[in-house]
Structure formats: C-alpha cells, structure tokens
Design an enzyme around this catalytic site. Structure first.
Site, PDB file in Angstrom:
ATOM      1  N   LYS A   1       0.843  -1.208   0.000  1.00  0.00           N
ATOM      2  CA  LYS A   1       0.000   0.000   0.000  1.00  0.00           C
ATOM      3  C   LYS A   1       0.878   1.258   0.000  1.00  0.00           C
ATOM      4  O   LYS A   1       0.631   2.208  -0.753  1.00  0.00           O
ATOM      5  CB  LYS A   1      -0.931  -0.009   1.225  1.00  0.00           C
ATOM      6  CG  LYS A   1      -2.032  -1.063   1.120  1.00  0.00           C
ATOM      7  CD  LYS A   1      -2.767  -1.315   2.430  1.00  0.00           C
ATOM      8  CE  LYS A   1      -3.714  -2.508   2.274  1.00  0.00           C
ATOM      9  NZ  LYS A   1      -4.404  -2.902   3.509  1.00  0.00           N
TER      10      LYS A   1
ATOM     11  N   GLN B   1      -4.277  -1.430   9.721  1.00  0.00           N
ATOM     12  CA  GLN B   1      -4.229  -2.780   9.149  1.00  0.00           C
ATOM     13  C   GLN B   1      -4.786  -3.796  10.151  1.00  0.00           C
ATOM     14  O   GLN B   1      -4.408  -3.807  11.321  1.00  0.00           O
ATOM     15  CB  GLN B   1      -2.770  -3.119   8.770  1.00  0.00           C
ATOM     16  CG  GLN B   1      -2.622  -4.424   8.010  1.00  0.00           C
ATOM     17  CD  GLN B   1      -3.297  -4.430   6.633  1.00  0.00           C
ATOM     18  OE1 GLN B   1      -3.410  -3.397   5.981  1.00  0.00           O
ATOM     19  NE2 GLN B   1      -3.761  -5.584   6.204  1.00  0.00           N
TER      20      GLN B   1
ATOM     21  N   ASP C   1     -11.009   2.745   4.112  1.00  0.00           N
ATOM     22  CA  ASP C   1     -11.331   1.310   4.074  1.00  0.00           C
ATOM     23  C   ASP C   1     -12.848   1.103   3.996  1.00  0.00           C
ATOM     24  O   ASP C   1     -13.311   0.014   3.670  1.00  0.00           O
ATOM     25  CB  ASP C   1     -10.864   0.657   5.387  1.00  0.00           C
ATOM     26  CG  ASP C   1      -9.593  -0.154   5.241  1.00  0.00           C
ATOM     27  OD1 ASP C   1      -9.349  -0.681   4.147  1.00  0.00           O
ATOM     28  OD2 ASP C   1      -8.871  -0.270   6.251  1.00  0.00           O
TER      29      ASP C   1
END
Ligand code: GUN
Length: 295
Positions: free
Chosen positions: A54, A98, A121
């Site tokens: 990412k 994460q 997200d």
C-alpha cells in the site's frame, strides 16, 4: 474452451495511470496532495507485506504517505490517541489501520474512532450504513475492486445470478449488497453462501458470476461451477515458501481445473489483490477532494 484470464494486475495498472493524472491535476490546480497513513500494529508477516504494498503504491502515485509502525503491545488507549492525532492532521486524508489487531485491542472500538470522512477502508458503521442505502461515499476496497474488474471486463451483471461464498464484513457482505443495488455493474440477483449453507454446490452451480471469499484453499472445485461462469477468486492462502523465502500463494478455487470450464477467471496472485490496493488509492484521492471542497 479455456477461460479468459481477468488480469487484476493489468486493470489496476490502467486505473493507477488515471489516478496519477488526477493527482497531478490536484497538485497543479488546487495545491492538494492526497495524504494516506497506514498504521501497522505488530509484525504479522502477511500484514507487513500488505502495508508495504500500500505504501509503495501511494508513493508511486505521488501521494504524501506515512507508515506508522506500532509495537504489538501498544495499549488500546494509545492507539485511539494516535488515530485522533491523524483525524486532526490536515495533510492526512485517509487513515488505514491494518487488521487483524492483537487480541487485547477491541478492533471495532478502533475502527469506530476513525473520522468517517477519512475512513478509506469504508469499515466505519456510518460508511457501512451509507453503502446499505445506496449513498456510499466510499466503497470497501476489495468489493470495489471486484466490481471494477467486472465492469472493465465487459461482464453483464444486469439480472445475472451472482453467488457469493463467504459472509465477512470486509468482502462477502459488502459485495453482496453492492451487486444487488440498482446501479452500473450491479442489479444482479444475489445469494450469499457461508459455513451454514446446506448444499453449497447446488448454489454455486447456478451462478453466472461466482465470487469466492471462503478463506480456504481450493474450497471450490470444477464440479461446483457452471459451464461459462465468471469466477472471481478473492482467496489468498499461503501454502508454502519458495527456496528464496517468498510465500507460495493459492486462491480459494481450483484454478487449473476451473479455467477449462469458466468463461472468465481471476488468477491468484495477480487478480483481486492488485485491485484492492488500487481502490484504496482511489478512495484516498476522493477523501482529499472532499476535504478540500473539490467536486
Ligand atoms: N486486513 C486484510 N484486509 C484488510 C483491508 O482491506 N483493510 C485493512 N485495514 N486491513 C485488512
């Protein structure tokens, strides 16, 4: 006839070129640089590899990107304070924590602490709720990537039988909702299968589009797939190591057998994975535009 391979790597590359142009434009016209922070707690090897991917992509696209590594024993309170710092930071438009987090931290409490406008997200309940009513600001990255792959591969979704295997909050549930919406790349009849489903094959064999996020290597075999179906494999299973120490990956479907029966199929690696990262970048660009009042 052998299936057409839907290359997530290629489609993601095209979309990244479009994003690069947009980032350039945002800088030149508005002096805005999309900012993304990825927060990694501990050193889970899969998480380290995802976050590294990412960050690498964010840098390649010209983002302001911050990698914030925290020890596995960070307290929940300290993590919440850190999130608040990034909620207040005007240079950061997207915040990604994460998952999974260590057991002593309440994952939902952490996700709920992220400002929904910076929730690239799309895991915050506000964004989940907006998705449900067709008012999404952000689509969760993996489902968003899957839908883009279908659209850009010319797959007819209107009225199609879509069968989703898996009911996770990250993939199964949101992709099912998205595919059922009255929208482009959607408007399908959707079935969700899961560990409680009685006769899985009976459902999967009806699918025009089969989306598999079961979390089990080769959970779907060729006899469970209709001739000519489009098969999207979301699974990433680490089944061994090469002599150079690289993980050997396989998906949730028996690729070699199913590619002889399906009309289109995504590979693992090089399928859904690169799309997920790219959609995170697209969401971050959107967050930067929203924060700066750019339509
Ligand atoms: N862990 C596995 N997939 C994801 C994802 O899409 N987002 C975050 N934050 N964590 C993950």
């Amino acid at each position: 006839m052998a299936a057409k391979i839907i290359s997530g790597t290629e489609i993601a590359k095209q979309i990244r070129e479009e994003i690069k142009e947009e980032v350039k434009n945002l800088k030149e016209k508005y002096n805005v640089t999309p900012g993304l922070v990825t927060i990694l707690v501990g050193e889970n090897p899969a998480s380290v590899s995802y976050v590294t991917g990412k960050q690498k992509t964010a840098k390649e696209l010209g983002f302001y990107s911050v990698q914030d590594n925290q020890p596995a024993d960070i307290t929940e309170e300290a993590l919440l304070t850190l999130i608040d710092k990034y909620n207040q930071d005007p240079l950061i438009h997207g915040i990604l924590v994460q998952l999974p987090l260590p057991k002593h931290i309440n994952e939902n409490k952490v996700l709920y602490a992220i400002n929904p406008d910076k929730d690239v997200d799309a895991f915050h309940p506000v964004n989940v709720g907006k998705l449900m009513i067709g008012e999404a600001n952000y689509y969760p990255c993996t489902p968003f990537g899957i839908q883009q792959m279908l659209i850009r591969s010319g797959v007819q979704t209107d009225g199609a039988e879509v069968v989703v295997v898996g009911r996770s909050n990250i993939v199964g549930k949101p992709i099912a909702i998205m595919m059922a919406q009255k929208a482009k790349g959607a408007n399908a009849t959707v079935t969700i299968c899961h560990t409680g489903t009685k006769n899985l094959a009976e459902h999967t064999r009806r699918a025009d589009i089969l989306i598999v996020a079961a979390g089990r290597p080769k959970a779907i075999t060729a006899d469970m797939v209709k001739e000519g179906a489009v098969v999207i494999d979301v699974g990433v299973n680490r089944i061994g190591m090469t002599s150079e120490g690289k993980a050997i990956l396989c998906g949730d479907v028996d690729f070699d057998a199913i590619k002889e029966k399906a009309s289109m199929i995504t590979p693992v690696p090089g399928g859904v994975g690169p799309m997920t990262i790219t959609m995170l970048m697209l969401n971050t660009v959107k967050a930067a535009k929203v924060a700066n009042g750019i339509a």
